[in-house]
Design a protein around this motif. Structure first.
Motif, PDB file in Angstrom:
ATOM      1  N   GLU A   1       1.037  -1.119   0.151  1.00 54.74           N
ATOM      2  CA  GLU A   1       0.192  -0.017   0.046  1.00 54.74           C
ATOM      3  C   GLU A   1       1.021   1.335   0.060  1.00 54.74           C
ATOM      4  O   GLU A   1       0.859   2.244  -0.731  1.00 54.74           O
ATOM      5  CB  GLU A   1      -0.941   0.100   0.995  1.00 54.74           C
ATOM      6  CG  GLU A   1      -2.072  -0.936   1.175  1.00 54.74           C
ATOM      7  CD  GLU A   1      -2.882  -0.941   2.339  1.00 54.74           C
ATOM      8  OE1 GLU A   1      -3.015  -0.118   3.179  1.00 54.74           O
ATOM      9  OE2 GLU A   1      -3.699  -1.932   2.403  1.00 54.74           O
ATOM     10  N   LEU A   2       1.837   1.237   0.664  1.00 54.51           N
ATOM     11  CA  LEU A   2       2.861   2.382   0.770  1.00 54.51           C
ATOM     12  C   LEU A   2       3.459   2.615  -0.540  1.00 54.51           C
ATOM     13  O   LEU A   2       3.689   3.763  -0.980  1.00 54.51           O
ATOM     14  CB  LEU A   2       3.780   2.231   1.942  1.00 54.51           C
ATOM     15  CG  LEU A   2       4.997   3.371   2.204  1.00 54.51           C
ATOM     16  CD1 LEU A   2       4.144   4.576   2.697  1.00 54.51           C
ATOM     17  CD2 LEU A   2       5.907   2.713   3.197  1.00 54.51           C
ATOM     18  N   VAL A   3       4.057   1.449  -1.108  1.00 60.30           N
ATOM     19  CA  VAL A   3       4.379   1.774  -2.718  1.00 60.30           C
ATOM     20  C   VAL A   3       3.541   2.074  -3.434  1.00 60.30           C
ATOM     21  O   VAL A   3       3.978   2.831  -4.367  1.00 60.30           O
ATOM     22  CB  VAL A   3       5.114   0.380  -2.860  1.00 60.30           C
ATOM     23  CG1 VAL A   3       5.781   0.261  -4.295  1.00 60.30           C
ATOM     24  CG2 VAL A   3       6.416  -0.070  -2.229  1.00 60.30           C
ATOM     25  N   GLN A   4       2.335   1.628  -3.299  1.00 60.10           N
ATOM     26  CA  GLN A   4       1.074   2.139  -4.369  1.00 60.10           C
ATOM     27  C   GLN A   4       1.101   3.588  -4.267  1.00 60.10           C
ATOM     28  O   GLN A   4       0.935   4.235  -5.308  1.00 60.10           O
ATOM     29  CB  GLN A   4      -0.092   1.260  -3.959  1.00 60.10           C
ATOM     30  CG  GLN A   4      -1.407   1.823  -4.671  1.00 60.10           C
ATOM     31  CD  GLN A   4      -2.481   1.150  -4.618  1.00 60.10           C
ATOM     32  OE1 GLN A   4      -2.572   0.403  -3.315  1.00 60.10           O
ATOM     33  NE2 GLN A   4      -3.470   1.271  -5.395  1.00 60.10           N
ATOM     34  N   LYS A   5       0.985   4.049  -2.930  1.00 56.10           N
ATOM     35  CA  LYS A   5       1.012   5.626  -2.755  1.00 56.10           C
ATOM     36  C   LYS A   5       1.906   6.404  -3.152  1.00 56.10           C
ATOM     37  O   LYS A   5       1.851   7.275  -3.856  1.00 56.10           O
ATOM     38  CB  LYS A   5       0.629   5.762  -1.382  1.00 56.10           C
ATOM     39  CG  LYS A   5       0.208   7.145  -0.950  1.00 56.10           C
ATOM     40  CD  LYS A   5       0.155   7.285   0.698  1.00 56.10           C
ATOM     41  CE  LYS A   5       1.573   7.508   1.226  1.00 56.10           C
ATOM     42  NZ  LYS A   5       1.534   7.944   2.445  1.00 56.10           N
ATOM     43  N   ASN A   6       3.220   5.858  -2.839  1.00 56.71           N
ATOM     44  CA  ASN A   6       4.547   6.734  -3.141  1.00 56.71           C
ATOM     45  C   ASN A   6       4.814   6.700  -4.705  1.00 56.71           C
ATOM     46  O   ASN A   6       5.435   7.506  -5.152  1.00 56.71           O
ATOM     47  CB  ASN A   6       5.629   6.492  -2.277  1.00 56.71           C
ATOM     48  CG  ASN A   6       5.702   6.715  -0.787  1.00 56.71           C
ATOM     49  OD1 ASN A   6       4.910   7.824  -0.665  1.00 56.71           O
ATOM     50  ND2 ASN A   6       5.915   6.106   0.047  1.00 56.71           N
ATOM     51  N   GLY A   7       4.518   5.248  -5.275  1.00 61.88           N
ATOM     52  CA  GLY A   7       4.965   5.233  -6.638  1.00 61.88           C
ATOM     53  C   GLY A   7       3.617   5.684  -7.543  1.00 61.88           C
ATOM     54  O   GLY A   7       3.863   5.481  -8.720  1.00 61.88           O
ATOM     55  N   ASP A   8       2.642   5.963  -6.964  1.00 62.42           N
ATOM     56  CA  ASP A   8       1.473   6.322  -7.924  1.00 62.42           C
ATOM     57  C   ASP A   8       0.929   5.234  -8.893  1.00 62.42           C
ATOM     58  O   ASP A   8       0.800   5.512 -10.031  1.00 62.42           O
ATOM     59  CB  ASP A   8       1.863   7.782  -8.801  1.00 62.42           C
ATOM     60  CG  ASP A   8       0.580   8.612  -9.192  1.00 62.42           C
ATOM     61  OD1 ASP A   8      -0.557   8.494  -8.474  1.00 62.42           O
ATOM     62  OD2 ASP A   8       0.579   9.159 -10.229  1.00 62.42           O
ATOM     63  N   TYR A   9       0.844   4.053  -8.362  1.00 63.14           N
ATOM     64  CA  TYR A   9       0.422   2.992  -8.983  1.00 63.14           C
ATOM     65  C   TYR A   9      -1.144   3.091  -8.743  1.00 63.14           C
ATOM     66  O   TYR A   9      -1.830   3.431  -7.850  1.00 63.14           O
ATOM     67  CB  TYR A   9       1.058   1.669  -8.372  1.00 63.14           C
ATOM     68  CG  TYR A   9       2.477   1.353  -8.545  1.00 63.14           C
ATOM     69  CD1 TYR A   9       2.769   1.132 -10.017  1.00 63.14           C
ATOM     70  CD2 TYR A   9       3.412   1.745  -7.680  1.00 63.14           C
ATOM     71  CE1 TYR A   9       4.140   1.080 -10.217  1.00 63.14           C
ATOM     72  CE2 TYR A   9       4.896   1.694  -8.119  1.00 63.14           C
ATOM     73  CZ  TYR A   9       5.191   1.274  -9.184  1.00 63.14           C
ATOM     74  OH  TYR A   9       6.472   1.116  -9.492  1.00 63.14           O
ATOM     75  N   LYS A  10      -1.973   2.647 -10.008  1.00 62.63           N
ATOM     76  CA  LYS A  10      -3.174   2.608  -9.895  1.00 62.63           C
ATOM     77  C   LYS A  10      -3.908   1.407  -8.850  1.00 62.63           C
ATOM     78  O   LYS A  10      -4.870   1.638  -8.392  1.00 62.63           O
ATOM     79  CB  LYS A  10      -3.835   2.438 -11.123  1.00 62.63           C
ATOM     80  CG  LYS A  10      -3.446   3.592 -12.099  1.00 62.63           C
ATOM     81  CD  LYS A  10      -4.338   3.628 -13.493  1.00 62.63           C
ATOM     82  CE  LYS A  10      -3.937   4.603 -14.487  1.00 62.63           C
ATOM     83  NZ  LYS A  10      -3.738   5.835 -14.236  1.00 62.63           N
ATOM     84  N   THR A  11      -2.952   0.494  -9.057  1.00 58.82           N
ATOM     85  CA  THR A  11      -3.686  -0.835  -8.239  1.00 58.82           C
ATOM     86  C   THR A  11      -2.436  -1.477  -7.419  1.00 58.82           C
ATOM     87  O   THR A  11      -1.244  -1.258  -7.614  1.00 58.82           O
ATOM     88  CB  THR A  11      -4.180  -1.833  -9.022  1.00 58.82           C
ATOM     89  OG1 THR A  11      -2.867  -2.628  -9.910  1.00 58.82           O
ATOM     90  CG2 THR A  11      -5.218  -1.551 -10.129  1.00 58.82           C
ATOM     91  N   LYS A  12      -2.754  -2.145  -6.342  1.00 55.94           N
ATOM     92  CA  LYS A  12      -2.074  -2.937  -5.502  1.00 55.94           C
ATOM     93  C   LYS A  12      -1.256  -3.887  -6.219  1.00 55.94           C
ATOM     94  O   LYS A  12       0.047  -4.146  -6.068  1.00 55.94           O
ATOM     95  CB  LYS A  12      -2.550  -3.383  -4.328  1.00 55.94           C
ATOM     96  CG  LYS A  12      -3.232  -2.661  -3.403  1.00 55.94           C
ATOM     97  CD  LYS A  12      -4.144  -3.288  -2.133  1.00 55.94           C
ATOM     98  CE  LYS A  12      -4.528  -2.073  -1.108  1.00 55.94           C
ATOM     99  NZ  LYS A  12      -5.281  -2.855  -0.040  1.00 55.94           N
ATOM    100  N   VAL A  13      -1.845  -4.846  -7.219  1.00 55.07           N
ATOM    101  CA  VAL A  13      -0.927  -5.408  -7.834  1.00 55.07           C
ATOM    102  C   VAL A  13       0.006  -4.861  -8.887  1.00 55.07           C
ATOM    103  O   VAL A  13       1.218  -5.542  -8.773  1.00 55.07           O
ATOM    104  CB  VAL A  13      -2.085  -6.264  -9.121  1.00 55.07           C
ATOM    105  CG1 VAL A  13      -1.482  -7.325  -9.941  1.00 55.07           C
ATOM    106  CG2 VAL A  13      -3.204  -6.981  -8.194  1.00 55.07           C
TER     107      VAL A  13
END
Length: 94
Positions: A8-20
């Motif tokens: 979740e932290l990587v998703q937020k910081n990396g601006d990824y659309k999904t957790k996958v």
């Protein structure tokens, strides 16, 4: 922090659309680092740190409470050395 929280932290910081997508990015990074270390290549990420494969010498010792002794073999082990920027940010976060 467990793996799900880290994703979740990587998703937020990396601006990824999904957790996958974030989990795939983490998996790709760890696989690449592992592959490089197995090939005995060092990785240096300026400001973050460096990864290296290092030879750990075998040792011999005595089992406490008995007369038995043991000897371990030489082996390659992964090592990480934090960079200055990472050390400074962690120290400032106290």
């Amino acid at each position: 922090m467990n793996k799900a929280q880290f994703v979740e932290l990587v998703q937020k910081n990396g601006d990824y659309k999904t957790k996958v997508e974030a989990e795939n990015a983490i998996k790709a990074f760890t696989e690449a680092v592992t592959e490089a270390l197995v090939a005995k290549k060092d990785i240096s990420l300026v400001g973050f740190g460096s990864f290296a494969a290092s030879l750990q010498k075998g040792k011999s010792g005595k089992v406490p409470g008995t007369d038995k002794t043991y000897t371990t073999q030489d082996k390659m082990v992964p090592k990480f050395k934090a960079g200055k920027s990472l050390k400074d940010r962690v120290a400032a976060g106290k």
